[in-house]
Scaffold this motif. Structure first.
Motif, PDB file in Angstrom:
ATOM      1  N   GLU A  39       0.824  -1.222   0.000  1.00 48.38           N
ATOM      2  CA  GLU A  39       0.000   0.000   0.000  1.00 48.38           C
ATOM      3  C   GLU A  39       0.858   1.274   0.000  1.00 48.38           C
ATOM      4  O   GLU A  39       0.365   2.345  -0.309  1.00 48.38           O
ATOM      5  N   LYS A  40       2.131   1.139   0.360  1.00 47.82           N
ATOM      6  CA  LYS A  40       3.047   2.278   0.418  1.00 47.82           C
ATOM      7  C   LYS A  40       3.936   2.377  -0.821  1.00 47.82           C
ATOM      8  O   LYS A  40       4.815   3.221  -0.895  1.00 47.82           O
ATOM      9  N   VAL A  41       3.713   1.487  -1.809  1.00 50.31           N
ATOM     10  CA  VAL A  41       4.541   1.470  -3.020  1.00 50.31           C
ATOM     11  C   VAL A  41       3.852   2.263  -4.126  1.00 50.31           C
ATOM     12  O   VAL A  41       2.726   1.960  -4.513  1.00 50.31           O
ATOM     13  N   ALA A  42       4.538   3.293  -4.618  1.00 54.09           N
ATOM     14  CA  ALA A  42       3.997   4.115  -5.702  1.00 54.09           C
ATOM     15  C   ALA A  42       4.110   3.396  -7.040  1.00 54.09           C
ATOM     16  O   ALA A  42       3.176   3.408  -7.837  1.00 54.09           O
ATOM     17  N   PHE A  56       8.639 -11.728 -18.663  1.00 49.21           N
ATOM     18  CA  PHE A  56       8.603 -10.461 -17.944  1.00 49.21           C
ATOM     19  C   PHE A  56       8.867 -10.757 -16.467  1.00 49.21           C
ATOM     20  O   PHE A  56       8.118 -11.521 -15.850  1.00 49.21           O
ATOM     21  N   PRO A  57       9.896 -10.174 -15.868  1.00 48.16           N
ATOM     22  CA  PRO A  57      10.165 -10.431 -14.451  1.00 48.16           C
ATOM     23  C   PRO A  57       9.058  -9.925 -13.527  1.00 48.16           C
ATOM     24  O   PRO A  57       8.930 -10.398 -12.395  1.00 48.16           O
ATOM     25  N   ALA A  58       8.225  -9.018 -13.991  1.00 46.86           N
ATOM     26  CA  ALA A  58       7.117  -8.518 -13.175  1.00 46.86           C
ATOM     27  C   ALA A  58       6.140  -9.630 -12.802  1.00 46.86           C
ATOM     28  O   ALA A  58       5.401  -9.514 -11.827  1.00 46.86           O
ATOM     29  N   LYS A  59       6.158 -10.708 -13.556  1.00 47.59           N
ATOM     30  CA  LYS A  59       5.287 -11.842 -13.261  1.00 47.59           C
ATOM     31  C   LYS A  59       5.527 -12.341 -11.838  1.00 47.59           C
ATOM     32  O   LYS A  59       4.590 -12.775 -11.160  1.00 47.59           O
ATOM     33  N   SER A  68      -1.150  -6.973  -6.402  1.00 44.52           N
ATOM     34  CA  SER A  68      -1.791  -7.010  -7.725  1.00 44.52           C
ATOM     35  C   SER A  68      -2.139  -5.633  -8.295  1.00 44.52           C
ATOM     36  O   SER A  68      -2.270  -5.498  -9.507  1.00 44.52           O
ATOM     37  N   HIS A  69      -2.264  -4.612  -7.454  1.00 47.27           N
ATOM     38  CA  HIS A  69      -2.619  -3.279  -7.962  1.00 47.27           C
ATOM     39  C   HIS A  69      -1.443  -2.302  -8.005  1.00 47.27           C
ATOM     40  O   HIS A  69      -1.622  -1.134  -8.364  1.00 47.27           O
TER      41      HIS A  69
END
Length: 124
Positions: A39-42, A56-59, A68-69
């Protein structure tokens, strides 16, 4: 205050399994060492060297509960001659009260050589 928290890891093989597992390892360590709440990650930027094309490493980040958001962007690293190959770099932009010197950046595997001044703060 938004702070950048950096991490990097080298990958053994250009396979989806290896890229996702390695990205997950360094991201997990960043989250743990810095007690990061999603929740604190922009946002999160993840770059790969041009020799990593299988996934994709984001997986990896998408498999973490609560992430997830969080906006994530993958990109290709600048191909500078003699730069470290097979490398994933991560930059988390986190809202935190930590002072700059309290941030724990994480460099793993062959990526330890990217910031030797921070090695005492990094896992093996």
């Amino acid at each position: 205050m938004i702070r950048g928290i950096r991490g990097a890891i080298t990958v053994k093989d250009n396979t989806e399994r290896e890229i996702v597992a390695s990205a997950g390892r360094v991201i997990s360590e960043l989250i743990s060492k810095n007690k990061i709440n999603p929740e604190k990650v922009a946002s999160v930027f993840i770059s790969v060297t041009e020799d990593l094309t299988a996934a994709f490493p984001a997986k990896a980040l998408r498999s973490f509960p609560g992430w997830s958001h969080v906006p994530v962007m993958c990109m290709k690293e600048i191909p500078v001659p003699s730069s470290l190959a097979m490398c994933i770099r991560v930059m988390l932009h986190v809202d935190t009260e930590m002072a700059q010197e309290e941030v724990k950046h994480v460099y793993m595997g062959g990526a330890k050589g990217l910031r030797p001044d921070l090695l005492e703060k990094s896992p093996s």
